[in-house]
Structures are given as structure tokens and as C-alpha cells.
Design an enzyme around this catalytic site. Structure first.
Site, PDB file in Angstrom:
ATOM      1  CB  THR A  18      -0.953   0.016   1.208  1.00 57.96           C
ATOM      2  OG1 THR A  18      -0.193   0.012   2.413  1.00 57.96           O
ATOM      3  CG2 THR A  18      -1.875  -1.186   1.186  1.00 57.96           C
ATOM      4  CG  ASP A  19      -0.837   4.697  -1.975  1.00 56.11           C
ATOM      5  OD1 ASP A  19      -1.646   4.612  -1.030  1.00 56.11           O
ATOM      6  OD2 ASP A  19      -1.170   5.031  -3.122  1.00 56.11           O
ATOM      7  CB  ALA A  20       1.156   7.976   1.784  1.00 55.51           C
TER       8      ALA A  20
END
Length: 140
Positions: A18-20
Site C-alpha cells: 500500500t501507499d500513503a
């Protein structure tokens, strides 16, 4: 997997995917697709390291085009599919999809792509023909 027959591989979404924003980073779908292709080949008895050692050749990605439809999130269970769309003497095109699963059933299409894979001489990295025994497994 002959043309039209689909292979599916389950994937769980982890923190590292996942990203931020808490959704699967767009480039990670390429990783998911790669893993599904590797497992598809393995299911056919084609082990890429052994194939390279015995034949002197290997598959490489030549092109990829992806469309993103919906995000996947941490802990989601997804299924990544692969299906041969085109099979030639030196390359093949796979259609791949990532589906969000809900209780084991495909609920939403997340991402889809067309991946062109070519066969190359592993030392010179020049295009070559896919060995006949491999073609026979891919399209019996």
C-alpha cells in the site's frame, strides 16, 4: 493454459503493497501479475530457472498496458488471473485481471492489463523462438 483458458492466483494485500493513502500502489499490480504468470507457468510444469538452464532462453516482458478501475486496500483478498490472448512462435500476449474477492467470489474488477512476453536468448538478450516443447505445453 490454452488460449481462452484462465488461471487464477490468490493474493492478500499487505502493508508493503500500500501507499500513503492506504491503497495498493499502482505499480504493485505489475508485481501481482508477474507472480500469477510465474505460478501459471509452474502449474504447467514450466520452471523458469530450470528452463533457462536447459534451453539457454527465457521469457521477458516487452510491453504492458494496464487500466485501473477500483483500489484494493490493506488485508483485501484478491484473485489475479492470466489468460493467453495471442500465442506466436516468439512471443505471447496475456490478458490479466485483479479481482477483489468477497467470501471467495469475484466482487469487483480492480485492474486489468495486456502483457506482451517475448522469448530471448538469455546471454545475448536477442529475440528467439520459443522452444517447441514449451509451445506444446502452452497450446496443446
Amino acid at each position: 493454459m490454452t488460449q481462452g483458458k484462465e488461471f487464477g492466483w490468490p493474493v492478500r494485500v499487505y502493508w508493503e503493497d500500500t501507499d500513503a493513502g492506504g491503497i495498493v500502489f499502482y505499480a504493485n499490480y505489475l508485481k501481482f501479475f508477474e507472480r500469477a504468470r510465474t505460478e501459471w507457468l509452474r502449474s504447467l510444469g514450466i520452471h523458469q530457472r530450470e528452463l533457462r538452464e536447459s534451453s539457454g532462453g527465457m521469457f521477458v516482458v516487452g510491453a504492458a498496458a494496464l487500466d485501473y478501475h477500483r483500489p484494493a486496500r490493506l488485508d483485501d483478498q484478491i484473485e489475479v488471473t492470466a489468460r493467453i490472448a495471442e500465442l506466436g512462435r516468439a512471443s505471447l500476449v496475456l490478458e490479466q485481471q485483479a479481482w477483489l474477492l468477497d467470501q471467495g467470489t469475484r466482487a469487483q474488477l480492480l485492474c486489468e492489463g495486456r502483457i506482451r512476453i517475448g522469448w530471448v536468448d538469455a546471454v545475448q538478450m536477442k529475440p528467439a523462438r520459443i522452444p517447441v516443447p514449451v509451445l506444446q505445453v502452452l497450446n496443446p
